[in-house]
Motif scaffolding. Structure first.
Motif, mmCIF file in Angstrom:
data_model
loop_
_atom_site.group_PDB
_atom_site.id
_atom_site.type_symbol
_atom_site.label_atom_id
_atom_site.label_comp_id
_atom_site.label_asym_id
_atom_site.label_seq_id
_atom_site.Cartn_x
_atom_site.Cartn_y
_atom_site.Cartn_z
ATOM 1 N N ARG A 1 0.740 -1.515 0.163
ATOM 2 C CA ARG A 1 0.014 -0.468 0.008
ATOM 3 C C ARG A 1 0.662 1.221 -0.020
ATOM 4 O O ARG A 1 1.818 1.173 0.611
ATOM 5 C CB ARG A 1 -0.867 0.311 1.046
ATOM 6 C CG ARG A 1 -2.189 0.927 1.141
ATOM 7 C CD ARG A 1 -2.956 1.246 2.774
ATOM 8 N NE ARG A 1 -3.342 2.157 1.381
ATOM 9 C CZ ARG A 1 -4.589 2.545 3.671
ATOM 10 N NH1 ARG A 1 -4.214 1.869 4.833
ATOM 11 N NH2 ARG A 1 -6.024 3.585 3.116
ATOM 12 N N THR B 1 9.573 3.749 8.125
ATOM 13 C CA THR B 1 9.254 4.652 9.579
ATOM 14 C C THR B 1 8.627 5.664 8.573
ATOM 15 O O THR B 1 8.706 5.948 7.379
ATOM 16 C CB THR B 1 9.988 5.425 10.355
ATOM 17 O OG1 THR B 1 10.917 4.015 10.854
ATOM 18 C CG2 THR B 1 9.525 6.198 11.286
ATOM 19 N N THR C 1 5.401 4.953 6.894
ATOM 20 C CA THR C 1 4.820 4.891 5.103
ATOM 21 C C THR C 1 3.412 4.097 5.213
ATOM 22 O O THR C 1 2.323 4.357 4.020
ATOM 23 C CB THR C 1 5.576 4.072 4.391
ATOM 24 O OG1 THR C 1 5.387 2.338 5.664
ATOM 25 C CG2 THR C 1 7.339 4.408 4.018
ATOM 26 N N LYS D 1 2.354 2.522 7.943
ATOM 27 C CA LYS D 1 1.208 1.109 8.507
ATOM 28 C C LYS D 1 0.854 1.395 9.452
ATOM 29 O O LYS D 1 -0.565 0.761 9.909
ATOM 30 C CB LYS D 1 2.780 0.619 9.426
ATOM 31 C CG LYS D 1 4.102 0.175 8.190
ATOM 32 C CD LYS D 1 5.298 -0.687 8.925
ATOM 33 C CE LYS D 1 6.121 0.528 9.982
ATOM 34 N NZ LYS D 1 6.729 1.344 9.309
ATOM 35 N N THR D 2 0.992 2.068 10.463
ATOM 36 C CA THR D 2 -0.100 2.296 12.235
ATOM 37 C C THR D 2 -1.621 2.260 10.847
ATOM 38 O O THR D 2 -2.554 2.381 11.744
ATOM 39 C CB THR D 2 0.258 3.421 12.830
ATOM 40 O OG1 THR D 2 1.934 2.888 13.210
ATOM 41 C CG2 THR D 2 -0.650 3.130 13.666
ATOM 42 N N PHE D 3 -1.675 3.808 9.931
ATOM 43 C CA PHE D 3 -2.202 3.596 9.620
ATOM 44 C C PHE D 3 -3.385 2.880 9.080
ATOM 45 O O PHE D 3 -5.198 2.858 9.196
ATOM 46 C CB PHE D 3 -2.859 5.050 8.591
ATOM 47 C CG PHE D 3 -3.202 6.083 8.017
ATOM 48 C CD1 PHE D 3 -3.999 7.124 8.272
ATOM 49 C CD2 PHE D 3 -4.066 5.226 6.916
ATOM 50 C CE1 PHE D 3 -5.273 7.248 7.238
ATOM 51 C CE2 PHE D 3 -5.478 5.791 6.101
ATOM 52 C CZ PHE D 3 -5.634 6.717 6.993
ATOM 53 N N SER E 1 6.515 8.196 14.937
ATOM 54 C CA SER E 1 6.651 7.393 14.700
ATOM 55 C C SER E 1 7.356 6.207 15.606
ATOM 56 O O SER E 1 6.585 6.333 17.240
ATOM 57 C CB SER E 1 8.357 6.906 14.250
ATOM 58 O OG SER E 1 8.908 6.118 14.020
ATOM 59 N N ALA F 1 7.346 -2.142 13.932
ATOM 60 C CA ALA F 1 7.962 -0.584 13.654
ATOM 61 C C ALA F 1 8.881 -0.213 12.764
ATOM 62 O O ALA F 1 8.787 -1.746 12.048
ATOM 63 C CB ALA F 1 8.806 -0.373 15.214
HETATM 64 N N1 LIG Z 1 -3.224 5.807 2.778
HETATM 65 C C1 LIG Z 1 -2.916 7.562 3.450
HETATM 66 N N2 LIG Z 1 -3.852 8.247 2.777
HETATM 67 C C2 LIG Z 1 -4.102 9.692 3.468
HETATM 68 N N3 LIG Z 1 -2.632 9.711 4.809
HETATM 69 C C3 LIG Z 1 -2.098 7.973 5.021
HETATM 70 C C4 LIG Z 1 -2.181 7.421 4.549
HETATM 71 N N4 LIG Z 1 -1.430 6.136 5.370
HETATM 72 C C5 LIG Z 1 -0.659 7.174 5.809
HETATM 73 N N5 LIG Z 1 -0.530 8.163 5.932
HETATM 74 C C6 LIG Z 1 -0.173 9.100 7.035
HETATM 75 O O1 LIG Z 1 1.238 9.328 6.707
HETATM 76 C C7 LIG Z 1 1.522 9.631 8.468
HETATM 77 C C8 LIG Z 1 2.492 8.481 8.630
HETATM 78 O O2 LIG Z 1 1.566 7.390 8.963
HETATM 79 P P1 LIG Z 1 2.232 6.043 9.835
HETATM 80 O O3 LIG Z 1 2.065 7.270 11.166
HETATM 81 O O4 LIG Z 1 1.232 5.493 9.992
HETATM 82 O O5 LIG Z 1 3.467 5.672 9.793
HETATM 83 P P2 LIG Z 1 3.721 4.094 9.920
HETATM 84 O O6 LIG Z 1 4.295 3.440 8.801
HETATM 85 O O7 LIG Z 1 3.014 3.656 11.198
HETATM 86 O O8 LIG Z 1 5.251 5.342 10.881
HETATM 87 P P3 LIG Z 1 6.025 4.468 11.911
HETATM 88 O O9 LIG Z 1 7.061 3.471 12.002
HETATM 89 O O10 LIG Z 1 7.223 5.514 11.913
HETATM 90 O O11 LIG Z 1 5.634 4.374 13.020
HETATM 91 C C9 LIG Z 1 0.533 10.113 9.175
HETATM 92 O O12 LIG Z 1 0.792 11.198 9.075
HETATM 93 C C10 LIG Z 1 -0.794 9.082 8.431
HETATM 94 O O13 LIG Z 1 -2.422 10.043 9.029
#
Ligand SMILES: Nc1ncnc2c1ncn2[C@@H]1O[C@H](COP(=O)(O)OP(=O)(O)OP(=O)(O)O)[C@@H](O)[C@H]1O
Length: 688
Positions: free
Chosen positions: A423, A502, A504, A506-508, A617, A641
């Motif tokens: 994704r 980080t 990208t 994942k949590t979203f 993060s 992570a």
């Molecule tokens: N598909 C998406 N559409 C819109 N915004 C997104 C999408 N995916 C991620 N984002 C935005 O991107 C930012 C980073 O996303 P997220 O925190 O999920 O990343 P992560 O991979 O979990 O980071 P980490 O590894 O550092 O925890 C957030 O502000 C999130 O809202």
């Protein structure tokens, strides 16, 4: 001589007073002639009675009727009035009885009853004057005379004593006091008062007056005799009178002394006997006194007992009063209860009436139902046939469902046990403003191909099971994950994890914001939905654990106590090949709200670090699992992570150590996945 006795007048022993010769026979002492029927005997009481009646010491009472032989000088009779009777001349006698005259007042009374011992002229006593009357005689010669009065109780023949008591006065001198004929001789018996000496003055008048005390006076005859003129009162002579013939005998002094001696002996004996009687009576009195004393003591005891009883009675009264008060209270309560019960009974009656009506209505319905029973039987038979058909269909459905489940999971396996989706998030506002441009080519995204521009026209292509473009939303991502949920409930272990650099997304993707939930929430929502659909056939017990791996350490994010928080947890592999974490908290959940609360608690407990790549993060891997107690199946949802290029993040110290550990564990994970994908004989789960 034994039958002789001294006449005793005025209570002393003396000779009879001088009497006119014609009445000498009346010397018999009345006290010796009491009527036997009256049971009277001569005694002191009788003597006192006559003494008290006689007022003239020379007169005497004779309890017998008038006899002609006693009248030796008929010429000396001045008047002989027969009260209540007409004049009578007796041929056998020279006496003339005048008819009733010279009276004033009173009435006449006669009787036909026989007069006992009435003498020679009984008729004298069969008539009388009685009432309020007196006699006033005129023409009598001047000088002394004797008056004789004749009485008989012919009215009150049954007495009693005292029914007729009266006084008699002659020339206003009382000659009889409280005279009671019945007390002396009884009824229908004559009683004479003889020898009342009175003096007639020159007027020749003599008044005999009768005064009633109790009842009316009565008199049967009055005789006025001439007294010897100038005769001085004679010296008392001593007489003895025969008790049988009443003849008077003159006695000498010697004889008199002898008789007195005998009389004295007799009276001494009598005195002795009286003394003995007196002593006996005294003893009796003493005994009576003693018994009275004892009785008094007994009485005192009784009185004390009575006092006690009285006290007890008062106590009882008080108790009774209290009981009465209680009874009144109870009665009041009873009335109140009665009213409430009456109301309740009325209410109940109304209900019963309604129920009866309902019963009648139901009975009618029941009758109509009974009438429709044949039709109902047909319906029941039809329903039973349908039920049997339904059971058959259910059986077939179960068999088909089992086949479908098997086929479904076979399809999932055919798709691959390990599937990788890619994704790509859209550029953030910051990235766009910094002039960043996308280097990803989504032209072949539908086929699972992702091109990455590496510079110029060079493009490097990566192959995935599915590629999601920035335009694809959470729903699109979950569409590929949802079939796996069904597999979990069919008993397959499933693990969904998000891997990537980080920031990208994942949590979203896994968690998502509240208004746009990610895979975690949607997966669990579908889990409960399918479990509900299958609740007729299966029971699922769901529980959730949330853990975090930070710096190679496992942390239980649901642990609340400090001891359990510091507990060192490890992942263990069972003999069946599955993995679990002994000692981890398993929170039982019944609905999606419970799950969300648990996830929130776990999220809050995470160890979150920040670096300059992504302020928010995650510096740890965290996951939660579903435990299905019946099948022991687990669903792992893991937010790994972010992998980092250490040079790019400028991490130092703790952050550097974190990054190193993260990269190390991600590398190990890559090795495990590669081994699983290539179906290697050795899966390096525990590689350091
Ligand atoms: N598909 C998406 N559409 C819109 N915004 C997104 C999408 N995916 C991620 N984002 C935005 O991107 C930012 C980073 O996303 P997220 O925190 O999920 O990343 P992560 O991979 O979990 O980071 P980490 O590894 O550092 O925890 C957030 O502000 C999130 O809202």
């Amino acid at each position: 001589m034994e039958d002789l006795q001294f006449s005793t007048f005025n209570g002393v022993t003396e000779a009879m007073p001088a009497e006119p010769s014609c009445f000498s026979e009346f010397g018999e002492d009345v006290r010796l002639r009491r009527d036997p029927e009256d049971s009277a005997v001569p005694d002191e009481a009788g003597e006192s009675l006559f003494d008290s009646m006689l007022c003239d010491s020379n007169s005497r009472l004779v309890p017998s009727g008038f006899s002609s032989s006693s009248c030796t000088e008929p010429d000396g009779v001045l008047r002989f009035v027969n009260s209540g009777h007409e004049t009578t001349v007796e041929a056998s006698s020279t006496l003339k009885f005048m008819g009733d005259s010279s009276f004033n007042g009173g009435t006449v009374l006669r009787t036909d009853e026989d007069i006992t011992d009435a003498g020679d002229f009984p008729f004298l006593y069969q008539s009388a004057r009685f009432g309020n009357f007196c006699y006033q005689f005129h023409g009598l010669p001047r000088g002394d005379c004797f008056v004789d009065l004749h009485f008989a109780e012919i009215i009150y023949t049954n007495g009693p004593k005292g029914i007729r008591v009266f006084d008699v006065l002659i020339q206003e001198d009382k000659v009889l006091s409280e005279f009671d004929i019945f007390s002396v001789v009884g009824a229908n018996k004559p009683l004479q008062l003889v020898g009342v000496r009175v003096s007639v003055k020159e007027d020749g008048e003599l008044v005999v007056r009768f005064q009633g005390i109790n009842g009316s006076p009565v008199v049967n005859a009055i005789c006025i005799r001439k007294a010897p003129e100038g005769a001085a009162p004679q010296q008392p002579k001593e007489y003895l009178r025969c008790n049988h013939c009443a003849s008077e005998i003159e006695v000498s002094s010697a004889e008199k002394r002898l008789m007195r001696t005998k009389a004295t002996d007799k009276y001494e004996k009598k005195i002795q006997q009286l003394t003995t009687d007196c002593q006996r009576k005294a003893n009796e009195c003493h005994e009576a006194w003693m018994s009275l004393t004892a009785a008094n003591e007994q009485l005192e005891k009784v009185r004390m007992e009575l006092d006690n009883k009285t006290f007890q009675a008062r106590s009882l009264d008080q108790t009774v009063g209290e009981q009465a008060e209680n009874l009144r209270n109870i009665a009041t309560m009873y009335d109140q209860h009665k009213k409430s019960w009456t109301a309740a009974i009325n209410n109940m009656r109304e209900k019963i009436r309604i129920m009866k009506e309902e019963h009648i209505r139901l009975s009618r319905d029941a009758h109509s139902c009974i009438e429709s029973i044949p039709e109902l039987n047909n319906m029941v038979a039809g329903v039973q046939a349908l039920v049997a058909q339904c059971e058959d269909l259910k059986l077939k459905y179960s068999e088909e469902q089992a086949k479908r489940k098997q086929l479904y999971n076979q399809i999932q396996e055919t798709k691959g046990n390990i599937r990788v989706f890619c994704r790509c998030r859209p550029l953030s506002r910051e990235e766009s403003s910094n002039g960043c441009a996308t280097v990803v080519d989504f032209d072949a995204a539908k086929d699972g191909d992702l091109g990455v521009l590496t510079g110029g026209s060079n493009k490097r292509t990566f192959k995935f099971d599915r590629v999601y473009t920035p335009k694809d939303g959470q729903v699109d991502v979950f569409a590929d994950a949802s079939p796996l949920v069904v597999s979990v409930l069919d008993g397959y272990n499933v693990c969904i994890f998000a891997y990537g650099q980080t920031g990208t997304g994942k949590t979203f993707t896994m968690e998502g914001p509240e208004h746009n939930r990610g895979v975690n929430y949607r997966t669990l929502e579908q889990l409960f939905s399918v479990a509900r659909e299958r609740s007729d056939a299966f029971t699922y017990n769901l529980s959730v654990s949330v853990l975090e791996v930070y710096n190679e350490q496992i942390r239980d994010l649901l642990a609340t106590s400090p001891a359990s928080k510091n507990n060192r947890l490890e992942i263990k592999q069972t003999s069946e090949g599955s993995h679990h974490v002994p000692g981890i908290v398993e929170a039982k959940v019944d609905n999606i709200n419970d799950v969300w609360s648990v996830l929130q608690a776990g999220s809050n407990a995470r160890a979150v670090g920040s670096n300059n790549v992504n302020e928010h993060s995650s510096r740890s891997h965290w996951s939660f699992t579903k435990f299905f107690i019946l099948s022991k199946t687990k669903l792992w949802l893991v937010d790994l992570a972010g992998s980092e290029r250490l040079a790019k993040t400028d991490a130092q110290g703790e952050r550097l150590k974190e990054a190193q550990n993260i990269n190390k564990s991600l590398s190990a994970l890559g090795d495990v996945i590669y081994a699983l994908a290539t179906k290697s004989s050795h899966i390096p789960y525990r590689q350091d």
